[in-house]
Scaffold this motif. Structure first.
Motif, mmCIF file in Angstrom:
data_model
loop_
_atom_site.group_PDB
_atom_site.id
_atom_site.type_symbol
_atom_site.label_atom_id
_atom_site.label_comp_id
_atom_site.label_asym_id
_atom_site.label_seq_id
_atom_site.Cartn_x
_atom_site.Cartn_y
_atom_site.Cartn_z
ATOM 1 N N VAL A 32 0.935 -0.933 -0.118
ATOM 2 C CA VAL A 32 -0.440 0.402 -0.195
ATOM 3 C C VAL A 32 0.857 1.545 -0.154
ATOM 4 N N LEU A 33 0.674 2.599 -0.751
ATOM 5 C CA LEU A 33 1.070 3.631 -0.343
ATOM 6 C C LEU A 33 0.223 4.568 -0.211
ATOM 7 N N CYS A 34 1.377 5.133 0.820
ATOM 8 C CA CYS A 34 -0.009 6.532 1.113
ATOM 9 C C CYS A 34 -0.103 7.530 1.146
ATOM 10 N N GLU A 35 -1.637 7.638 0.647
ATOM 11 C CA GLU A 35 -2.299 8.533 -0.646
ATOM 12 C C GLU A 35 -2.423 10.329 0.063
ATOM 13 N N LEU A 36 -1.314 10.577 1.923
ATOM 14 C CA LEU A 36 -1.458 11.509 2.093
ATOM 15 C C LEU A 36 -0.361 12.564 1.565
ATOM 16 N N GLY A 37 -0.865 13.906 1.887
ATOM 17 C CA GLY A 37 0.426 14.661 1.201
ATOM 18 C C GLY A 37 1.699 14.060 2.594
ATOM 19 N N GLU A 38 3.678 14.875 1.152
ATOM 20 C CA GLU A 38 4.678 14.807 2.001
ATOM 21 C C GLU A 38 4.142 15.608 3.746
ATOM 22 N N GLU A 39 4.905 14.462 4.300
ATOM 23 C CA GLU A 39 5.366 14.928 5.825
ATOM 24 C C GLU A 39 4.146 15.601 6.828
ATOM 25 N N HIS A 40 2.976 14.927 6.802
ATOM 26 C CA HIS A 40 1.865 14.750 6.797
ATOM 27 C C HIS A 40 2.003 14.401 8.443
ATOM 28 N N ASP A 41 0.996 14.377 9.794
ATOM 29 C CA ASP A 41 1.368 14.296 10.667
ATOM 30 C C ASP A 41 0.291 12.522 10.942
ATOM 31 N N GLY A 42 1.246 12.047 11.708
ATOM 32 C CA GLY A 42 0.315 11.125 12.144
ATOM 33 C C GLY A 42 0.151 9.998 11.175
ATOM 34 N N ALA A 43 0.076 8.613 11.425
ATOM 35 C CA ALA A 43 0.402 7.613 10.575
ATOM 36 C C ALA A 43 -0.444 7.882 9.287
ATOM 37 N N HIS A 44 0.338 6.566 8.313
ATOM 38 C CA HIS A 44 0.289 6.796 6.408
ATOM 39 C C HIS A 44 -1.221 6.203 6.098
ATOM 40 N N SER A 45 -1.519 6.263 5.022
ATOM 41 C CA SER A 45 -3.065 5.813 5.408
ATOM 42 C C SER A 45 -2.989 5.637 3.763
ATOM 43 N N ALA A 46 -4.118 4.848 3.233
ATOM 44 C CA ALA A 46 -4.543 4.196 2.024
ATOM 45 C C ALA A 46 -5.716 3.746 2.210
ATOM 46 N N MET A 47 -6.395 4.186 1.008
ATOM 47 C CA MET A 47 -8.167 3.563 1.083
ATOM 48 C C MET A 47 -7.736 2.115 0.602
ATOM 49 N N LEU A 48 -8.702 0.727 0.821
ATOM 50 C CA LEU A 48 -8.075 -0.109 0.417
ATOM 51 C C LEU A 48 -9.216 -0.294 -0.737
ATOM 52 N N TRP A 49 -10.358 0.461 0.125
ATOM 53 C CA TRP A 49 -12.046 -0.898 -0.558
ATOM 54 C C TRP A 49 -12.989 0.802 -0.189
ATOM 55 N N ASP A 50 -14.891 0.545 -1.309
ATOM 56 C CA ASP A 50 -15.225 1.291 -0.397
ATOM 57 C C ASP A 50 -16.406 0.347 -0.984
ATOM 58 N N GLU A 51 -17.692 0.609 0.758
ATOM 59 C CA GLU A 51 -18.632 -0.088 -0.532
ATOM 60 C C GLU A 51 -20.210 0.613 -0.145
ATOM 61 N N GLY A 52 -19.966 1.293 -1.207
ATOM 62 C CA GLY A 52 -20.889 2.405 -1.766
ATOM 63 C C GLY A 52 -21.061 3.806 -1.138
ATOM 64 N N GLY A 53 -20.248 4.400 -0.445
ATOM 65 C CA GLY A 53 -20.025 5.472 -0.003
ATOM 66 C C GLY A 53 -20.813 5.956 0.561
ATOM 67 N N ARG A 54 -21.085 4.820 1.515
ATOM 68 C CA ARG A 54 -21.819 5.292 2.764
ATOM 69 C C ARG A 54 -20.991 6.095 3.911
ATOM 70 N N PRO A 55 -21.402 6.522 4.710
ATOM 71 C CA PRO A 55 -20.717 7.263 5.690
ATOM 72 C C PRO A 55 -19.780 5.946 6.743
ATOM 73 N N GLY A 56 -18.584 5.369 6.570
ATOM 74 C CA GLY A 56 -17.851 4.872 7.311
ATOM 75 C C GLY A 56 -17.438 3.750 6.829
ATOM 76 N N SER A 57 -18.265 4.269 4.908
ATOM 77 C CA SER A 57 -17.987 2.645 4.153
ATOM 78 C C SER A 57 -16.970 2.191 3.072
ATOM 79 N N ALA A 58 -15.425 3.360 3.644
ATOM 80 C CA ALA A 58 -15.094 3.437 3.320
ATOM 81 C C ALA A 58 -13.575 2.860 4.300
#
Length: 123
Positions: A32-58
């Motif tokens: 997985v490759l981090c999707e955040l902007g460089e030099e961000h604070d905190g954990a790295h993050s990558a979206m794995l899948w989305d189940e329909g765009g509902r809140p909290g579904s990604a």
């Protein structure tokens, strides 16, 4: 701003390994490759899948040097001020800039090279 270049090799979650029937191919670890902007604070993050765009579904992978976790996170609700049709493609409360302000330098370099070689495709 450029995209963060952090990469992690993450194993599939244990509950996913329990899903295949006997004899089926088991899921393998993946990069997985981090999707955040460089030099961000905190954990790295990558979206794995989305189940329909509902809140909290990604489902996002979030990791640091020692731990990784898979979390359902709501989408960022901000819209691009220059194009109201474009919503931010990151999770709510993300650090760094919104997705429209983050540029993947590799993708940008490939696009520029293709535009130079094939200008008729980039009008």
């Amino acid at each position: 701003m450029n995209q963060c270049t952090a990469v992690a090799l993450l194993p599939p979650p244990k509950h996913v390994l329990a899903l295949p029937a006997p004899g089926d191919h088991l899921p393998e670890a993946g990069h997985v490759l981090c999707e955040l902007g460089e030099e961000h604070d905190g954990a790295h993050s990558a979206m794995l899948w989305d189940e329909g765009g509902r809140p909290g579904s990604a489902v996002w992978a979030r990791w640091d040097a020692e731990h990784a976790q898979f979390l359902p996170l709501p989408w960022c609700s901000d819209r691009d001020p220059h194009n109201a049709d474009d919503a931010c493609g990151l999770f709510a409360g993300h650090p760094s800039g919104h997705s429209w302000a983050v540029t993947d330098p590799t993708d940008e370099a490939i696009t520029q090279d293709l535009a130079r070689r094939h200008p008729h495709l980039f009008r």
